[in-house]
Design a protein around this motif. Structure first.
Motif, PDB file in Angstrom:
ATOM      1  N   ASN A  93       0.836  -1.188   0.000  1.00 57.02           N
ATOM      2  CA  ASN A  93       0.000   0.000   0.000  1.00 57.02           C
ATOM      3  C   ASN A  93       0.882   1.254   0.000  1.00 57.02           C
ATOM      4  O   ASN A  93       0.692   2.178  -0.806  1.00 57.02           O
ATOM      5  CB  ASN A  93      -0.873  -0.057   1.265  1.00 57.02           C
ATOM      6  N   PHE A  94       1.873   1.251   0.850  1.00 58.04           N
ATOM      7  CA  PHE A  94       2.810   2.364   0.959  1.00 58.04           C
ATOM      8  C   PHE A  94       3.533   2.594  -0.373  1.00 58.04           C
ATOM      9  O   PHE A  94       3.574   3.711  -0.900  1.00 58.04           O
ATOM     10  CB  PHE A  94       3.812   2.042   2.082  1.00 58.04           C
ATOM     11  N   LEU A  95       4.058   1.487  -0.944  1.00 55.45           N
ATOM     12  CA  LEU A  95       4.812   1.615  -2.198  1.00 55.45           C
ATOM     13  C   LEU A  95       3.925   2.082  -3.345  1.00 55.45           C
ATOM     14  O   LEU A  95       4.336   2.893  -4.179  1.00 55.45           O
ATOM     15  CB  LEU A  95       5.472   0.276  -2.537  1.00 55.45           C
ATOM     16  N   ALA A  96       2.692   1.577  -3.372  1.00 56.87           N
ATOM     17  CA  ALA A  96       1.779   1.969  -4.457  1.00 56.87           C
ATOM     18  C   ALA A  96       1.526   3.464  -4.407  1.00 56.87           C
ATOM     19  O   ALA A  96       1.549   4.158  -5.432  1.00 56.87           O
ATOM     20  CB  ALA A  96       0.468   1.194  -4.328  1.00 56.87           C
ATOM     21  N   ARG A  97       1.301   3.982  -3.168  1.00 51.51           N
ATOM     22  CA  ARG A  97       1.021   5.408  -3.029  1.00 51.51           C
ATOM     23  C   ARG A  97       2.251   6.237  -3.391  1.00 51.51           C
ATOM     24  O   ARG A  97       2.145   7.274  -4.041  1.00 51.51           O
ATOM     25  CB  ARG A  97       0.591   5.723  -1.589  1.00 51.51           C
ATOM     26  N   MET A  98       3.422   5.781  -2.976  1.00 49.81           N
ATOM     27  CA  MET A  98       4.651   6.494  -3.295  1.00 49.81           C
ATOM     28  C   MET A  98       4.854   6.529  -4.807  1.00 49.81           C
ATOM     29  O   MET A  98       5.179   7.567  -5.383  1.00 49.81           O
ATOM     30  CB  MET A  98       5.855   5.810  -2.640  1.00 49.81           C
ATOM     31  N   ALA A  99       4.655   5.387  -5.438  1.00 47.83           N
ATOM     32  CA  ALA A  99       4.856   5.305  -6.894  1.00 47.83           C
ATOM     33  C   ALA A  99       3.904   6.246  -7.617  1.00 47.83           C
ATOM     34  O   ALA A  99       4.236   6.816  -8.655  1.00 47.83           O
ATOM     35  CB  ALA A  99       4.656   3.867  -7.362  1.00 47.83           C
ATOM     36  N   SER A 100       2.705   6.440  -7.035  1.00 49.96           N
ATOM     37  CA  SER A 100       1.727   7.296  -7.717  1.00 49.96           C
ATOM     38  C   SER A 100       2.136   8.771  -7.642  1.00 49.96           C
ATOM     39  O   SER A 100       1.597   9.602  -8.368  1.00 49.96           O
ATOM     40  CB  SER A 100       0.340   7.092  -7.112  1.00 49.96           C
ATOM     41  N   LEU A 101       3.088   9.098  -6.764  1.00 52.92           N
ATOM     42  CA  LEU A 101       3.553  10.489  -6.688  1.00 52.92           C
ATOM     43  C   LEU A 101       4.654  10.778  -7.712  1.00 52.92           C
ATOM     44  O   LEU A 101       4.969  11.936  -7.987  1.00 52.92           O
ATOM     45  CB  LEU A 101       4.090  10.804  -5.280  1.00 52.92           C
ATOM     46  N   GLY A 124       1.415  13.139   4.123  1.00 43.74           N
ATOM     47  CA  GLY A 124       2.809  13.307   4.534  1.00 43.74           C
ATOM     48  C   GLY A 124       3.726  13.417   3.328  1.00 43.74           C
ATOM     49  O   GLY A 124       4.581  14.314   3.247  1.00 43.74           O
ATOM     50  N   GLY A 125       3.553  12.509   2.362  1.00 47.86           N
ATOM     51  CA  GLY A 125       4.417  12.471   1.174  1.00 47.86           C
ATOM     52  C   GLY A 125       4.283  13.741   0.352  1.00 47.86           C
ATOM     53  O   GLY A 125       5.283  14.348  -0.055  1.00 47.86           O
ATOM     54  N   ILE A 126       3.034  14.150   0.118  1.00 49.03           N
ATOM     55  CA  ILE A 126       2.810  15.341  -0.702  1.00 49.03           C
ATOM     56  C   ILE A 126       3.392  16.575  -0.012  1.00 49.03           C
ATOM     57  O   ILE A 126       4.090  17.382  -0.637  1.00 49.03           O
ATOM     58  CB  ILE A 126       1.300  15.521  -0.991  1.00 49.03           C
ATOM     59  N   ALA A 127       3.117  16.674   1.291  1.00 52.75           N
ATOM     60  CA  ALA A 127       3.652  17.827   2.028  1.00 52.75           C
ATOM     61  C   ALA A 127       5.177  17.846   1.934  1.00 52.75           C
ATOM     62  O   ALA A 127       5.784  18.899   1.683  1.00 52.75           O
ATOM     63  CB  ALA A 127       3.193  17.764   3.485  1.00 52.75           C
ATOM     64  N   THR A 141      -1.830  19.354  -5.274  1.00 52.66           N
ATOM     65  CA  THR A 141      -2.854  19.959  -4.418  1.00 52.66           C
ATOM     66  C   THR A 141      -4.162  19.197  -4.531  1.00 52.66           C
ATOM     67  O   THR A 141      -4.868  18.968  -3.554  1.00 52.66           O
ATOM     68  CB  THR A 141      -3.097  21.424  -4.834  1.00 52.66           C
ATOM     69  N   GLN A 142      -4.461  18.801  -5.771  1.00 47.67           N
ATOM     70  CA  GLN A 142      -5.729  18.108  -5.976  1.00 47.67           C
ATOM     71  C   GLN A 142      -5.723  16.699  -5.404  1.00 47.67           C
ATOM     72  O   GLN A 142      -6.763  16.138  -5.121  1.00 47.67           O
ATOM     73  CB  GLN A 142      -6.045  18.053  -7.461  1.00 47.67           C
ATOM     74  N   ARG A 143      -4.531  16.154  -5.260  1.00 46.22           N
ATOM     75  CA  ARG A 143      -4.444  14.778  -4.763  1.00 46.22           C
ATOM     76  C   ARG A 143      -4.672  14.661  -3.264  1.00 46.22           C
ATOM     77  O   ARG A 143      -4.770  13.576  -2.729  1.00 46.22           O
ATOM     78  CB  ARG A 143      -3.039  14.234  -5.058  1.00 46.22           C
ATOM     79  N   ILE A 144      -4.664  15.792  -2.582  1.00 39.65           N
ATOM     80  CA  ILE A 144      -4.741  15.743  -1.118  1.00 39.65           C
ATOM     81  C   ILE A 144      -6.174  15.543  -0.638  1.00 39.65           C
ATOM     82  O   ILE A 144      -6.417  14.984   0.424  1.00 39.65           O
ATOM     83  CB  ILE A 144      -4.094  17.022  -0.522  1.00 39.65           C
ATOM     84  N   VAL A 145      -7.139  15.941  -1.457  1.00 43.67           N
ATOM     85  CA  VAL A 145      -8.529  15.899  -1.006  1.00 43.67           C
ATOM     86  C   VAL A 145      -9.014  14.472  -0.752  1.00 43.67           C
ATOM     87  O   VAL A 145      -9.597  14.181   0.291  1.00 43.67           O
ATOM     88  CB  VAL A 145      -9.468  16.552  -2.041  1.00 43.67           C
TER      89      VAL A 145
END
Ligand code: ADP
Length: 638
Positions: A43-51, A180-183, A325-329
């Motif tokens: 889950n963590f890696l998938a989210r990181m990869a999406s950034l 956290g990642g986006i920030a 910014t849009q990904r945070i919602v």
């Protein structure tokens, strides 16, 4: 008993459950931690990869399209790893974006599979465990007719756990990673603009907290409306026969409609707020977007930092800001769901562990005595018993008035003891004590001299057969039902048992014979037929001691004769305790006990009791009168 806002029998147990979710993990997660960990990591890696794609896009804009920077500038990636030259860097960026998308897909898949394996296997084990525990509960637990409640625990509550273990846990991980990642990325690129962008986040958190507080009481009201509706439906379906025969369909439909309307209104209360929350969050995200667009746009178009800001901003960074910014919602908007699922799971696991913690009073002894070989001597000595007032988690249970008071008698191996007396005298209760469906409060019930509480429950219950008034048949074939309890019995043995119970004939007359399926609760068979199946089951089990609770329901004379004949065969060489309503069936008993108000008021053989000229004699004469008039009617009919 209603499962509404009134206190339900589970509440008492629930209160004592501490930290239910911690306990859930403690008891059920070990052994599955592999799935859980892999799920979390994927889950963590998938989210990181999406950034990665938006970050690469920003870097590529600056390095390749606008030429603002010399080379690709990527967080966490040393420049030495990157190829030199514009075109190779372009190929690198395209390749990395493609790989990032692929990685997101693969990790999401792994996460989906493992998280679900984890959640569903916990759910399966919890369900089976609670069912096993439920089977061990005292009979008095089921007297309160809480089948609806127990069903809710086994069904809805385990379901709630699944939603929590799967969705809520993984979504909260996603929330942390994304926000956290986006920030982190935004601060890395340009901390000043990041402050502008993330300014709305505290507002979003505040808004979410307000929403949760406002929605919580509405959820509670909605859940209790669901409970009320379920109880109503359950009751209405169970009482369908009565509703039809009294033509109360309209009345019942109105009641269902009221409950349903109530649930509709309570649900709308929740939804009105929920539908306000999501757009609200999007609006706040919009504010953040506009602010970023405004400040970043001014910064770029004027080429100098606006207002209090200093330094430079590149086009690429600006693009990354706007995309992220849009990904945070999305993950933030999940917070309300996460909290709701958490609250539900907490309440559900409280109920589950509440069930698991209910003390069992009728249980196996620590060091059971060996009953084999069973002779079949039954002794009641000074037995008193009262039903529990209302079963509570505590051990000091409150008992209602005693139903059995100081009863003593003995049945020698092979003897028949008959119990007669008015309804409510305590006859059934007295015999249930031998099976330990309940335990005596005073005195003792003994089999071959051993207190029944010192014998393993399975030993006791295989030595004592019980044919009750209401014969329950499981959904399945007739053979299955006869075999119930003796699952290894051969077809031949089943057939022999049926013959002995005078059931063989009517069974073979059925189209599919022994393979005929009886409907749920055996509705396709007549009362007399069901009783003979139950008798066949007991013949097959071949217990040394037999308890017969004679059916009060009238069967025709021919069937009665058939049943009596099979009972006679069954009782021939075993100790029998029989409750009889028709005295003609007990006059050959070795001892007849006359019960009234929980006490034995007369005892003796048929002849002795007639001589004594007490209650039994009076009853006998009354029934004799009935018999004569019945005989007259039969003659008259001829
Ligand atoms: P009998 O078999 O002589 O008709 P029972 O043993 O069925 O009498 O009932 C004796 C008394 O115990 C009655 O007052 C009845 O209401 C009460 N009773 C029976 N079963 C229960 C139960 N499960 N919970 C509470 N009271 C019960």
């Amino acid at each position: 008993m209603s499962a509404t806002d009134d206190e339900t029998p589970f509440d008492a147990y629930r209160e004592d459950v501490e930290r239910p979710l911690t306990r859930l993990f403690h008891e059920y997660a070990p052994g599955r931690l592999g799935y859980f960990t892999v799920g979390m990591v994927a889950n963590f890696l998938a989210r990181m990869a999406s950034l990665v794609p938006p970050i690469l896009l920003g870097a590529a804009i600056d390095a390749i399209f606008t030429g603002e920077s010399e080379t690709l500038e990527l967080p966490l990636v040393p420049a030495a790893w990157l190829p030199a030259g514009e075109l190779p860097q372009f190929w690198f960026a395209v390749g990395a974006v493609a790989i990032a998308f692929l990685a997101t897909a693969v990790f999401t898949w792994i996460y989906g599979v493992t998280a679900n394996l984890f959640a569903h296997s916990v759910m399966h084990t919890v369900r089976v465990d609670s069912f096993r525990k439920m089977q061990r509960l005292d009979m008095s637990f089921f007297d309160e007719k809480q089948t609806g409640e127990v069903m809710a625990v086994l069904n809805n509550d385990t379901q709630n756990l699944e939603r929590f273990l799967d969705n809520a846990l993984m979504n909260s991980a996603r929330l942390v990673v994304m926000v956290g990642g986006i920030a982190a990325v935004l601060f890395y690129l340009n901390w000043q603009l990041a402050v502008v962008t993330l300014f709305a986040v505290p507002a979003m958190v505040g808004f979410t907290i307000w929403f949760m507080r406002a929605v919580e009481p509405r959820y509670v009201r909605q859940r209790s409306a669901v409970g009320r509706l379920n109880t109503r439906l359950e009751n209405a379906i169970a009482g369908m026969g009565l509703t039809k025969t009294t033509s109360s369909e309209a009345y019942e439909a109105d009641r269902v409609s009221d409950s349903s309307m109530n649930m509709f209104e309570r649900t709308m209360d929740v939804l009105k707020l929920s539908y306000f929350y999501r757009p609200g969050m999007e609006l706040l995200a919009g504010v953040s977007f506009v602010a970023t667009f405004l400040v970043g746009g001014l910064w770029l178009t004027t080429g100098t930092a606006p207002g209090p800001f200093t330094g430079t901003l590149s086009v690429g960074d600006f693009v990354v800001f706007l995309t992220l910014t849009q990904r945070i919602v999305d993950p933030l908007a999940e917070v309300s769901n996460i909290v709701d699922q958490y609250e539900n799971a907490k309440a559900s696991s409280e109920r589950i562990f509440g069930l698991m913690d209910i003390p069992v009073h009728v249980d196996d002894p620590e060091d059971p005595v060996d009953l084999e070989p069973v002779a079949g001597r039954v002794t009641y000595e000074g037995v008193s018993f009262g039903y529990a007032d209302r079963l509570r988690a505590t051990d000091d249970r409150a008992f209602e008035e005693p139903v059995i008071e100081d009863v003593s008698f003995e049945a020698e191996p092979g003897e028949t003891v008959a119990l007669v007396g008015p309804t409510g005298a305590g006859k059934s209760t007295l015999l249930k004590l031998l099976l330990r469906l309940y335990d005596v409060q005073e005195g003792s019930v003994r089999i071959d001299g051993h207190d029944v509480r010192d014998v393993a429950l399975t030993d006791l219950r295989s030595a004592v057969g019980y044919v009750s008034q209401d014969t329950f048949l499981f959904d399945g074939t007739i053979a299955d039902n006869i075999r119930y309890g003796q699952f290894d019995a051969s077809d031949e043995a089943v057939r022999e048992a049926a013959k002995a119970a005078q059931a063989h004939e009517f069974v073979t007359d059925l189209e599919d014979g022994y393979e005929t399926r009886v409907g749920e609760r055996g509705v396709k068979l007549s009362g007399g037929q069901r009783q003979r199946i139950a008798l066949a089951r007991t013949v097959l089990a071949d217990p040394e001691v037999l308890i017969l609770d004679e059916a009060t329901s009238a069967v025709d004379t021919k069937t009665e004769l058939l049943i009596q004949r099979s009972i006679d065969r069954l009782t021939e060489d075993r100790t029998t305790l029989a409750i009889a309503h028709r005295l003609s069936t007990v006059k050959d008993a070795d001892t007849i006990l006359v019960m009234a108000d929980g006490e034995i008021v007369e005892r003796g053989t048929h002849e002795e009791l007639l001589e004594g000229d007490g209650r039994y004699a009076t009853l006998w004469r009354a029934q004799a009168g009935d018999r004569e008039s019945a005989a007259e009617r039969l003659v008259g009919d001829d």
